[in-house]
Design a protein around this motif. Structure first.
Motif, PDB file in Angstrom:
ATOM      1  N   GLU A  52       0.619  -1.289   0.068  1.00 41.04           N
ATOM      2  CA  GLU A  52      -0.218   0.005   0.033  1.00 41.04           C
ATOM      3  C   GLU A  52       0.745   1.456   0.009  1.00 41.04           C
ATOM      4  OE1 GLU A  52      -2.537   1.445   3.371  1.00 41.04           O
ATOM      5  OE2 GLU A  52      -3.771  -0.378   2.549  1.00 41.04           O
ATOM      6  N   MET A  53       1.590   1.501   0.997  1.00 41.09           N
ATOM      7  CA  MET A  53       2.868   2.611   0.920  1.00 41.09           C
ATOM      8  C   MET A  53       3.692   2.928  -0.846  1.00 41.09           C
ATOM      9  SD  MET A  53       2.417   3.382   4.268  1.00 41.09           S
ATOM     10  CE  MET A  53       2.458   5.088   3.093  1.00 41.09           C
ATOM     11  N   ILE A  54       3.929   1.680  -1.248  1.00 41.18           N
ATOM     12  CA  ILE A  54       4.335   1.870  -2.696  1.00 41.18           C
ATOM     13  C   ILE A  54       4.005   2.212  -3.626  1.00 41.18           C
ATOM     14  CG2 ILE A  54       5.219   0.228  -4.396  1.00 41.18           C
ATOM     15  CD1 ILE A  54       6.920  -1.797  -2.565  1.00 41.18           C
ATOM     16  N   ARG A  55       2.091   1.770  -3.236  1.00 45.05           N
ATOM     17  CA  ARG A  55       1.105   2.098  -4.495  1.00 45.05           C
ATOM     18  C   ARG A  55       0.820   3.649  -4.492  1.00 45.05           C
ATOM     19  NH1 ARG A  55      -3.671  -0.815  -3.952  1.00 45.05           N
ATOM     20  NH2 ARG A  55      -3.278  -0.851  -2.210  1.00 45.05           N
ATOM     21  N   THR A  84      -4.403   8.441 -20.154  1.00 41.66           N
ATOM     22  CA  THR A  84      -5.489   8.178 -21.533  1.00 41.66           C
ATOM     23  C   THR A  84      -7.262   7.862 -20.632  1.00 41.66           C
ATOM     24  OG1 THR A  84      -4.307   7.790 -23.381  1.00 41.66           O
ATOM     25  CG2 THR A  84      -6.597   6.573 -23.532  1.00 41.66           C
ATOM     26  N   PRO A  85      -7.865   8.504 -20.802  1.00 48.74           N
ATOM     27  CA  PRO A  85      -9.461   7.569 -20.117  1.00 48.74           C
ATOM     28  C   PRO A  85      -9.617   6.391 -20.049  1.00 48.74           C
ATOM     29  CG  PRO A  85      -9.549  10.560 -20.293  1.00 48.74           C
ATOM     30  CD  PRO A  85      -8.557   9.880 -21.283  1.00 48.74           C
ATOM     31  N   LYS A  86      -9.660   6.136 -20.931  1.00 51.80           N
ATOM     32  CA  LYS A  86     -10.324   5.142 -21.553  1.00 51.80           C
ATOM     33  C   LYS A  86      -9.458   3.247 -20.277  1.00 51.80           C
ATOM     34  CE  LYS A  86      -8.750   4.414 -25.930  1.00 51.80           C
ATOM     35  NZ  LYS A  86      -7.781   2.993 -25.683  1.00 51.80           N
ATOM     36  N   ASP A  87      -7.599   4.298 -20.197  1.00 51.72           N
ATOM     37  CA  ASP A  87      -6.751   2.529 -20.026  1.00 51.72           C
ATOM     38  C   ASP A  87      -6.375   2.769 -18.534  1.00 51.72           C
ATOM     39  OD1 ASP A  87      -6.574   2.302 -22.468  1.00 51.72           O
ATOM     40  OD2 ASP A  87      -4.848   3.865 -22.406  1.00 51.72           O
ATOM     41  N   ILE A  88      -7.791   4.216 -17.500  1.00 48.72           N
ATOM     42  CA  ILE A  88      -7.602   4.211 -16.083  1.00 48.72           C
ATOM     43  C   ILE A  88      -8.564   3.220 -15.345  1.00 48.72           C
ATOM     44  CG2 ILE A  88      -7.940   5.759 -14.411  1.00 48.72           C
ATOM     45  CD1 ILE A  88      -6.523   8.432 -16.183  1.00 48.72           C
ATOM     46  N   LYS A  89      -7.758   2.109 -15.377  1.00 47.29           N
ATOM     47  CA  LYS A  89      -9.295   1.117 -13.858  1.00 47.29           C
ATOM     48  C   LYS A  89      -8.213   1.188 -12.574  1.00 47.29           C
ATOM     49  CE  LYS A  89     -10.424   0.001 -18.574  1.00 47.29           C
ATOM     50  NZ  LYS A  89     -11.245   0.399 -19.115  1.00 47.29           N
ATOM     51  N   GLU A 128     -14.495   9.309   4.426  1.00 50.45           N
ATOM     52  CA  GLU A 128     -12.860   8.727   3.941  1.00 50.45           C
ATOM     53  C   GLU A 128     -13.174   7.944   2.111  1.00 50.45           C
ATOM     54  OE1 GLU A 128      -9.990   9.226   5.449  1.00 50.45           O
ATOM     55  OE2 GLU A 128     -11.738  10.189   7.467  1.00 50.45           O
ATOM     56  N   ILE A 129     -12.244   8.686   1.199  1.00 48.63           N
ATOM     57  CA  ILE A 129     -11.975   8.275   0.275  1.00 48.63           C
ATOM     58  C   ILE A 129     -10.973   7.113  -0.694  1.00 48.63           C
ATOM     59  CG2 ILE A 129     -12.208   8.863  -2.317  1.00 48.63           C
ATOM     60  CD1 ILE A 129     -13.368  11.760  -1.932  1.00 48.63           C
ATOM     61  N   ASN A 130     -10.733   6.225  -1.081  1.00 50.71           N
ATOM     62  CA  ASN A 130      -9.596   5.531  -1.478  1.00 50.71           C
ATOM     63  C   ASN A 130      -9.811   4.988  -2.748  1.00 50.71           C
ATOM     64  OD1 ASN A 130      -8.026   5.794   0.933  1.00 50.71           O
ATOM     65  ND2 ASN A 130      -9.374   2.920   1.774  1.00 50.71           N
ATOM     66  N   MET A 131      -8.623   5.787  -3.222  1.00 49.52           N
ATOM     67  CA  MET A 131      -8.702   5.576  -4.650  1.00 49.52           C
ATOM     68  C   MET A 131      -7.765   4.588  -5.153  1.00 49.52           C
ATOM     69  SD  MET A 131      -9.166   8.059  -8.110  1.00 49.52           S
ATOM     70  CE  MET A 131      -7.865   8.957  -7.405  1.00 49.52           C
ATOM     71  N   GLU A 132      -8.452   3.083  -5.593  1.00 52.45           N
ATOM     72  CA  GLU A 132      -7.354   2.483  -6.150  1.00 52.45           C
ATOM     73  C   GLU A 132      -7.370   2.407  -7.542  1.00 52.45           C
ATOM     74  OE1 GLU A 132      -7.440  -1.603  -3.769  1.00 52.45           O
ATOM     75  OE2 GLU A 132      -8.061   0.107  -2.291  1.00 52.45           O
ATOM     76  N   TRP A 133      -6.215   2.902  -8.040  1.00 53.09           N
ATOM     77  CA  TRP A 133      -6.191   2.124  -9.415  1.00 53.09           C
ATOM     78  C   TRP A 133      -4.929   2.315  -9.943  1.00 53.09           C
ATOM     79  CZ3 TRP A 133      -3.964   6.559 -12.121  1.00 53.09           C
ATOM     80  CH2 TRP A 133      -3.339   8.100 -11.494  1.00 53.09           C
ATOM     81  N   GLN A 134      -5.098   1.988 -11.839  1.00 51.78           N
ATOM     82  CA  GLN A 134      -3.706   1.605 -12.737  1.00 51.78           C
ATOM     83  C   GLN A 134      -4.186   2.182 -14.007  1.00 51.78           C
ATOM     84  OE1 GLN A 134      -3.737  -2.932 -12.256  1.00 51.78           O
ATOM     85  NE2 GLN A 134      -5.842  -2.982 -13.005  1.00 51.78           N
ATOM     86  N   TYR A 135      -2.981   2.180 -14.511  1.00 51.15           N
ATOM     87  CA  TYR A 135      -2.486   2.895 -15.264  1.00 51.15           C
ATOM     88  C   TYR A 135      -0.996   2.477 -16.063  1.00 51.15           C
ATOM     89  CZ  TYR A 135      -2.299   6.837 -19.587  1.00 51.15           C
ATOM     90  OH  TYR A 135      -1.960   7.423 -20.796  1.00 51.15           O
ATOM     91  N   THR A 142      -4.445   6.679  -4.231  1.00 50.98           N
ATOM     92  CA  THR A 142      -4.792   7.877  -3.301  1.00 50.98           C
ATOM     93  C   THR A 142      -5.690   8.358  -2.427  1.00 50.98           C
ATOM     94  OG1 THR A 142      -4.588   8.951  -5.563  1.00 50.98           O
ATOM     95  CG2 THR A 142      -5.565  10.058  -4.059  1.00 50.98           C
ATOM     96  N   LYS A 143      -6.110   8.602  -1.135  1.00 52.45           N
ATOM     97  CA  LYS A 143      -6.440   8.384  -0.325  1.00 52.45           C
ATOM     98  C   LYS A 143      -6.867  10.499   0.020  1.00 52.45           C
ATOM     99  CE  LYS A 143      -5.199   4.352   2.138  1.00 52.45           C
ATOM    100  NZ  LYS A 143      -4.351   4.086   3.610  1.00 52.45           N
ATOM    101  N   GLU A 144      -8.421  10.728  -0.244  1.00 52.03           N
ATOM    102  CA  GLU A 144      -8.615  12.094   0.773  1.00 52.03           C
ATOM    103  C   GLU A 144      -9.463  11.905   1.626  1.00 52.03           C
ATOM    104  OE1 GLU A 144      -9.659  15.789  -1.472  1.00 52.03           O
ATOM    105  OE2 GLU A 144      -8.264  14.720  -2.293  1.00 52.03           O
ATOM    106  N   THR A 145      -9.615  12.113   2.482  1.00 53.09           N
ATOM    107  CA  THR A 145     -11.145  12.686   3.492  1.00 53.09           C
ATOM    108  C   THR A 145     -11.338  13.969   2.598  1.00 53.09           C
ATOM    109  OG1 THR A 145     -10.027  12.257   5.048  1.00 53.09           O
ATOM    110  CG2 THR A 145     -11.648  13.402   6.081  1.00 53.09           C
ATOM    111  N   ILE A 146     -13.069  13.991   3.036  1.00 56.06           N
ATOM    112  CA  ILE A 146     -13.335  15.083   2.643  1.00 56.06           C
ATOM    113  C   ILE A 146     -15.069  14.815   3.523  1.00 56.06           C
ATOM    114  CG2 ILE A 146     -14.076  14.859   0.419  1.00 56.06           C
ATOM    115  CD1 ILE A 146     -16.075  13.694  -0.311  1.00 56.06           C
ATOM    116  N   TYR A 147     -15.872  16.349   3.514  1.00 57.22           N
ATOM    117  CA  TYR A 147     -16.639  16.898   4.411  1.00 57.22           C
ATOM    118  C   TYR A 147     -18.138  17.307   3.574  1.00 57.22           C
ATOM    119  CZ  TYR A 147     -13.248  16.670   8.585  1.00 57.22           C
ATOM    120  OH  TYR A 147     -12.162  15.937   8.668  1.00 57.22           O
ATOM    121  N   VAL A 148     -19.001  16.562   3.753  1.00 63.70           N
ATOM    122  CA  VAL A 148     -20.483  16.540   3.009  1.00 63.70           C
ATOM    123  C   VAL A 148     -21.163  17.455   3.807  1.00 63.70           C
ATOM    124  CG1 VAL A 148     -22.171  15.597   1.558  1.00 63.70           C
ATOM    125  CG2 VAL A 148     -19.762  14.873   1.175  1.00 63.70           C
ATOM    126  N   LYS A 149     -21.975  18.438   3.064  1.00 61.42           N
ATOM    127  CA  LYS A 149     -22.653  19.418   4.070  1.00 61.42           C
ATOM    128  C   LYS A 149     -24.201  18.928   3.606  1.00 61.42           C
ATOM    129  CE  LYS A 149     -19.994  23.280   5.118  1.00 61.42           C
ATOM    130  NZ  LYS A 149     -19.360  24.349   4.778  1.00 61.42           N
TER     131      LYS A 149
END
Length: 149
Positions: A52-55, A84-89, A128-135, A142-149
């Protein structure tokens, strides 16, 4: 009957232990108190922490990083134009620490460089948003925290 100090201390300890056991049993049996683990299969997840740390480092090494924004319409994840958008999975996991029932996963399938999650799917509060992707064969996290009102 006269009670000496030793007997009084034993009675006090017995009452204290009974009091603690009562609350332990009450919390474990009452459905109102949610005592779930934060993550299912915690030890399996911990064993993969190095990977996970490598990614995460791969994502931080990018010149242009994906941007996660929160607005009145929902959450938008915008990938850099150089990809290229179609190559992102991959997948985007939305994790609600207050209640596991609200967690959900969105697969990344793009026709343009943006992925939108409507606000109707998100309750107000912290996510908490965890985005696991490959290209191009390289994996990113990518990890991020958001606050929704």
């Amino acid at each position: 009957m006269k009670i000496n100090w030793g007997t009084g201390i034993v009675i006090a300890f017995a009452l204290f232990i009974s009091f603690i056991l009562y609350f332990i049993i009450k919390v474990q049996t009452n459905v109102k108190y949610d005592n779930e683990l934060v993550v299912e299969e915690y030890y399996k997840k911990d064993a993969k922490y190095g990977d996970e740390m490598i990614r995460i480092q791969n994502a931080q090494d990018l010149k242009q990083k994906p941007v996660i924004t929160n607005d009145s319409e929902g959450v938008a994840i915008v990938f850099p134009a150089e990809f290229t958008p179609k190559d992102i999975k991959g997948i985007v996991s939305f994790y609600r620490s207050s209640n596991k029932k609200f967690d959900f996963v969105v697969p990344i399938s793009l026709s343009n460089s943006a992925l939108k999650v409507p606000k109707e799917k998100l309750l107000g509060g912290r996510w908490e948003i965890n985005m696991e992707w490959q290209y191009e064969g390289k994996q990113y996290l990518t990890k991020e925290t958001i606050y929704v009102k």
